[in-house]
Design an enzyme around this catalytic site. Structure first.
Site, PDB file in Angstrom:
ATOM      1  N   GLU A   1       0.860  -1.179   0.000  1.00 49.48           N
ATOM      2  CA  GLU A   1       0.000   0.000   0.000  1.00 49.48           C
ATOM      3  C   GLU A   1       0.901   1.235   0.000  1.00 49.48           C
ATOM      4  O   GLU A   1       1.207   1.768  -1.040  1.00 49.48           O
ATOM      5  CB  GLU A   1      -0.932  -0.046   1.214  1.00 49.48           C
ATOM      6  CG  GLU A   1      -2.185   0.727   0.960  1.00 49.48           C
ATOM      7  CD  GLU A   1      -3.420   0.163   1.650  1.00 49.48           C
ATOM      8  OE1 GLU A   1      -4.444   0.818   1.542  1.00 49.48           O
ATOM      9  OE2 GLU A   1      -3.380  -0.900   2.282  1.00 49.48           O
TER      10      GLU A   1
ATOM     11  N   GLU B   1      -2.283   0.140  13.401  1.00 55.59           N
ATOM     12  CA  GLU B   1      -3.449   0.508  12.591  1.00 55.59           C
ATOM     13  C   GLU B   1      -4.748   0.256  13.358  1.00 55.59           C
ATOM     14  O   GLU B   1      -5.707   1.011  13.231  1.00 55.59           O
ATOM     15  CB  GLU B   1      -3.440  -0.332  11.309  1.00 55.59           C
ATOM     16  CG  GLU B   1      -4.630  -0.099  10.400  1.00 55.59           C
ATOM     17  CD  GLU B   1      -4.496  -0.838   9.082  1.00 55.59           C
ATOM     18  OE1 GLU B   1      -3.786  -1.870   9.057  1.00 55.59           O
ATOM     19  OE2 GLU B   1      -5.073  -0.383   8.081  1.00 55.59           O
TER      20      GLU B   1
HETATM   21  C1  BGC Z   1      -5.451   2.262   4.556  1.00 51.62           C
HETATM   22  C2  BGC Z   1      -6.072   3.219   5.511  1.00 51.62           C
HETATM   23  C3  BGC Z   1      -6.937   4.074   4.670  1.00 51.62           C
HETATM   24  C4  BGC Z   1      -8.040   3.182   4.220  1.00 51.62           C
HETATM   25  C5  BGC Z   1      -9.215   3.779   3.584  1.00 51.62           C
HETATM   26  C6  BGC Z   1      -6.535   1.383   4.037  1.00 51.62           C
HETATM   27  O1  BGC Z   1      -6.145   0.379   3.240  1.00 51.62           O
HETATM   28  O2  BGC Z   1      -4.391   1.569   5.083  1.00 51.62           O
HETATM   29  O3  BGC Z   1      -5.262   3.769   6.429  1.00 51.62           O
HETATM   30  O4  BGC Z   1      -7.342   5.268   5.183  1.00 51.62           O
HETATM   31  O5  BGC Z   1      -7.546   2.117   3.466  1.00 51.62           O
HETATM   32  O6  BGC Z   1     -10.199   3.525   4.395  1.00 51.62           O
END
Ligand code: BGC
Length: 929
Positions: free
Chosen positions: A506, A780
């Site tokens: 990501e 997270e």
């Molecule tokens: C990310 C989050 C992001 C979200 C959207 C995820 O995959 O890691 O931090 O804000 O997607 O909801």
């Protein structure tokens, strides 16, 4: 003016010196040879567009800032004069300066726009500032600062884009291209600059030496719209005679990024121009053209997520030196990529920031040899190894161990985070990868010849080079660890862009995470240049509808399929410029971003329609809020419509304030009225007459109260409902959306005990639960790893995600009490409102503002309260001393009174209010019961 430069014109008066003796005996000692104590002000931190001596900027009217450093109390600037000249010597000499403001009566010392004539491409100018201070001193900056323009028009680029002759097969990883060229330098070089950028990443060497310590150049921008070039001073790298330049290109963010494996293009390319100015005034330019040669070498694969494969046997020794035989190398082709999208670099360069050593090496039950770096970090492992040619080492990286004690990599999803290195044999070899970074604490190493010792491994921590701007320390080690984790969450995720996480596939610029953390980030580090750059990408990536993409740079939208417009994510377009304005007094960021901000609010207005309720659209909602498996209570879900309408209101309100600051009267009126309409609609739709908001979740109350959406009479009632919910659950239930604000709301409405309860809670869900689990970064999820050692869903379980670290902002502003005064931004006027409580015996914090350091440190000894504050020169502060009786407060040993930097005192209910100017102060008193 020249005569006064660097000279002191005034001595401090004796009364002040006695005072200083009392408090700053170290100053006395330092100045002992002067006969008596005195404070001498100095000018430092000369910055241009937030940077020290930048070269290669393209801001035509760059803004200049400086700090005045002195221990003297109540010192302010009364006037300044800025001189800008063609050379250092010309600054103090007789030569007419490029620009001279003359004496300007003003206390402005930050963000002052250059007002001289337009500068040329490549022109360097030196500047110096002289200031007149309130105590009569007149001082000038000592070392002249400079800035240098980059290319101001595309035609400045004489170079061509080039790419290697061999066209890679985009479906297969291919060895990374190396491009080189030899060139001649005929003699005495006065100065030389390299202007360079690439499609992909580049690593530039001149005569065997790196052109700079910057990493991951040219950085990540919305490559299809703006691509940054860098300018390096390479004067010292050149030599008379034959020289060589060599560039390795890497995929980086250009070719295969995001969980969707987005590619800006299939081919890597380079454009570079070295301009050499000889002492005789002649100029010569070396450019990328058909004369370059290309080949491949030891880097078989290097990808952001996957790591690197490197075969040292394939190294081409000396390929960036002159005399290297490149006759067997292939040629290059000219490519016709545009040059009009090339922009100068803004932002903080990514660098190697620090190195750490493993704390131990151990064997896991699965048989892996693993080094524990003791810290979840971002960067890579540099290792030393000696062994036979052809031996291959394998390094696999992981953030955590599972409950058996084996490395856990399932949460990396498709990212491989693996480094393979094949030895060339012979002497000891040292290696670090090139165009990849890993998020990890543990590294499993196999294939290492001989015994692996701790000193064979170094953790190289990389991130955008932002100066640290905060200290925060308390009497509770767990809270100190939380602050440590917040800082490391920022280090790990400020890598050219603000990322969500640095390990899985990501690592993108998620807007929601960025806005949630922005105030905390601004307190912790100097993120001014960093966000300025990222906001430019937000502006160019804004979708035609006005919607803001979920990630910036936008690699998720497709033609006809925009990926954006989520409430609280897209509102970053308004929230971050506004907080930049508050933190750095940056009005220009509001001017520059105004179009984007307004277009976003207009998008919200359109989506909400005539009833002002933004409903029915998909959003991320209160992402990762508290959830349960209970049949009667699935969790603290706040409706997306409520969140969307609340943020629509909030962005509208901030837009109104922005319009007011920029003098846009009509907009101010329009968005002011709109805010009122949205508020009424919000109350009509989501608020009962008895103060219940939405689903009665913590996030619902928090948003309604934090954004001032409720009528005055309902606010205390709603706040009490929120506090009751906290007391009932005994823990936080908010997700990404409510978390940054909940403690702010609780303390604002007097529910300090509840705010401290949330902060000090050690059980899931809480900030301290991960700390108790041994976290060294922010997780997270509230329960990334559960008490029994099992993990949350591997599809979404990063152990280095800064969003929940947003509580930092509350700790600094409320526990230590260092607050911004929104009406005088940039900390020109500071509010100091410390709050003893929560079981803390002391809290100490400081913040490096544009004016200098602000500090607030308190300690509680029984009932005895002591507060030490420090206020930078040219600012003032209003202190609110809690539970204090004016007549009982002593300041530096004397009953507080209007003297020596103390401008005013008054009793305000339970608190004593003290207005102060610059300097250090210490207040002590017994807290009223
Ligand atoms: C990310 C989050 C992001 C979200 C959207 C995820 O995959 O890691 O931090 O804000 O997607 O909801």
């Amino acid at each position: 003016m020249a005569k006064t430069i660097g000279s002191r014109q005034r001595r401090m008066n004796p009364r002040k010196s006695i005072f200083c003796f009392f408090f700053f005996s170290f100053v006395l000692l330092a100045n002992f040879d002067e006969g008596y104590a005195q404070t001498i002000a100095k000018i430092g931190q000369l910055k241009c567009e937030y940077l020290r001596n930048p070269i290669g900027i393209d801001v035509k009217r760059p803004r200049l800032s400086w700090q005045i450093q002195s221990d003297e109390r109540g010192l302010t600037q009364v006037a300044y004069q800025i001189r800008v000249a063609r050379s250092e010597a010309a600054l103090s000499g007789k030569e007419v300066p490029v620009s001279d403001t003359g004496k300007v009566s003003s206390s402005d010392s930050i963000q002052i726009g250059y007002s001289g004539p337009d500068l040329r491409s490549g022109q360097r100018v030196y500047w110096q500032v002289k200031v007149w201070l309130s105590d009569g001193e007149v001082i000038s900056s000592k070392d002249p600062a400079y800035w240098e323009m980059g290319f101001l028009q595309p035609s400045d680029w004489q170079a061509n884009w080039i790419e290697p002759d061999q066209i890679p097969d985009p479906s297969k990883p291919s060895p990374l291209p190396m491009l080189r060229r030899a060139f001649n330098v005929r003699g005495d070089v006065l100065r030389a600059r390299a202007y360079v950028t690439s499609r992909g990443l580049y690593d530039l060497q001149l005569n065997g030496k790196p052109a700079s310590d910057r990493l991951f150049t040219p950085g990540w921008t919305s490559y299809n719209k703006r691509l940054q070039y860098q300018v390096y001073d390479v004067t010292d790298l050149l030599k008379t005679g034959e020289n060589a330049v060599g560039v390795t290109l890497g995929d980086g963010w250009y070719r295969g990024i995001g969980f969707n494996n987005y590619r800006y293009g299939d081919r890597l390319a380079l454009i570079m121009q070295i301009t050499i100015t000889y002492r005789d005034g002649k100029e010569e330019t070396i450019v990328t053209d058909k004369n370059w040669r290309s080949s491949t070498g030891p880097i078989i694969m290097s990808k952001i997520y996957d790591g690197e494969t490197y075969d040292a046997r394939l190294e081409k020794e000396g390929w960036t030196l002159s005399g290297f035989d490149d006759r067997q190398w292939a040629g290059v082709r000219l490519a016709d990529y545009p040059k009009d999208d090339l922009v100068a670099t803004m932002g903080s360069p990514v660098r190697r920031i620090q190195e750490i050593r493993p704390v131990k090496i151990f064997k896991t039950p699965a048989g892996d040899t693993v080094a524990d770096m003791g810290q979840n970090m971002v960067g890579w492992v540099r290792f030393k190894v000696k062994g036979q040619a052809g031996t291959t080492l394998l390094l696999r990286h992981a953030e955590v161990l599972d409950k058996e004690g084996n490395i856990y990599t399932a949460n990396l999803r498709a990212a491989k985070e693996t480094v393979r290195y094949t030895l060339k044999g012979g002497d000891e070899e040292t290696f670090e990868p090139h165009f990849t970074f890993q998020g990890f604490r543990y590294v499993a190493i196999s294939g290492y010849p001989g015994d692996l010792s701790q000193d064979a491994l170094t953790g190289v921590v990389i991130h955008s080079d932002m100066s640290p701007a905060s200290e925060f320390e308390t009497s509770d080690p767990l809270i100190n660890q939380l602050q440590h984790n917040i800082i490391w969450g920022q280090k790990g995720n400020f890598l050219d862009i603000p990322t969500d996480c640095p390990q899985r596939d990501e690592r993108m610029g998620w807007t929601g995470d960025a806005q949630a953390f922005s105030a905390t980030a601004e307190f912790n580090m100097d993120v001014s240049a960093f966000y300025t750059k990222w906001l430019k990408d937000m502006a160019v990536d804004q979708l035609e509808s006005g919607s803001i993409p979920h990630v910036i740079p936008d690699i998720l939208s497709r033609p006809g399929r925009p990926a954006g417009g989520s409430a609280a994510w897209a509102d970053a377009a308004v929230i971050i410029p506004w907080s930049m304005y508050l933190s750095y007094g940056d009005k220009r960021i509001l001017e520059d971003q105004y179009g984007t901000m307004k277009k976003w609010v207009e998008y919200e207005r359109k989506r909400a329609g005539d009833d002002y309720i933004w409903d029915g659209d998909p959003h991320f909602g209160d992402w990762l809020a508290f959830a349960t498996n209970r049949s009667d209570y699935p969790g603290a879900t706040t409706s997306k419509d409520l969140i969307a309408t609340a943020f629509y209101a909030h962005s509208t309100d901030l837009l109104r304030r922005t319009a007011q600051i920029l003098g846009k009267r009509e907009d101010e009126k329009f968005y002011g009225e709109l805010f009122e309409k949205i508020k009424s609609a919000f109350c009509r739709e989501f608020v009962t007459q008895t103060g219940r908001v939405g689903e009665s979740t913590q996030t619902a109350y928090t948003l309604a109260l934090n954004f001032d959406l409720l009528p005055n009479d309902l606010r205390p009632i709603a706040a009490e409902r929120l506090a009751r919910d906290v007391r009932q659950f005994k823990h936080i239930t908010t997700g990404f959306v409510g978390t940054p604000y909940i403690c702010h709301v609780l303390s604002r409405y007097g529910y300090w005990d509840e705010a401290f309860m949330l902060l000090n809670n050690q059980n899931y869900p809480s900030w301290l639960y991960p700390v108790k689990q041994g976290a060294t970064t922010i997780w997270e999820r509230w329960d990334g790893q559960k008490p029994d050692g099992t993990f949350q869903d591997p599809g979404m379980n990063s152990f280095n995600h800064y969003a929940y670290g947003a509580v930092g902002d509350w700790m600094y502003r409320n526990m230590a009490g260092i607050k911004l005064d929104e009406s005088v931004p940039g900390y020109k006027h500071i509010l100091i409102e410390p709050h003893p409580g929560g079981g803390f015996a002391h809290v100490r914090a400081s913040h490096e503002t544009m004016y200098g350091k602000v500090a607030s440190a308190w300690e509680l000894n029984g009932n005895r309260f002591a507060l030490t504050v420090e206020i930078p020169v040219n600012t003032s502060a209003t202190l609110s001393l809690p539970k204090a009786k004016l007549s009982e407060i002593s300041e530096s040993g004397q009953i507080v009174s209007k003297r020596n930097g103390i401008l005013n005192i008054r009793q305000d209910g339970d608190s004593a209010v003290v207005e102060i100017g610059s300097g250090q102060y210490r207040f002590t008193y017994d807290l009223n019961k």
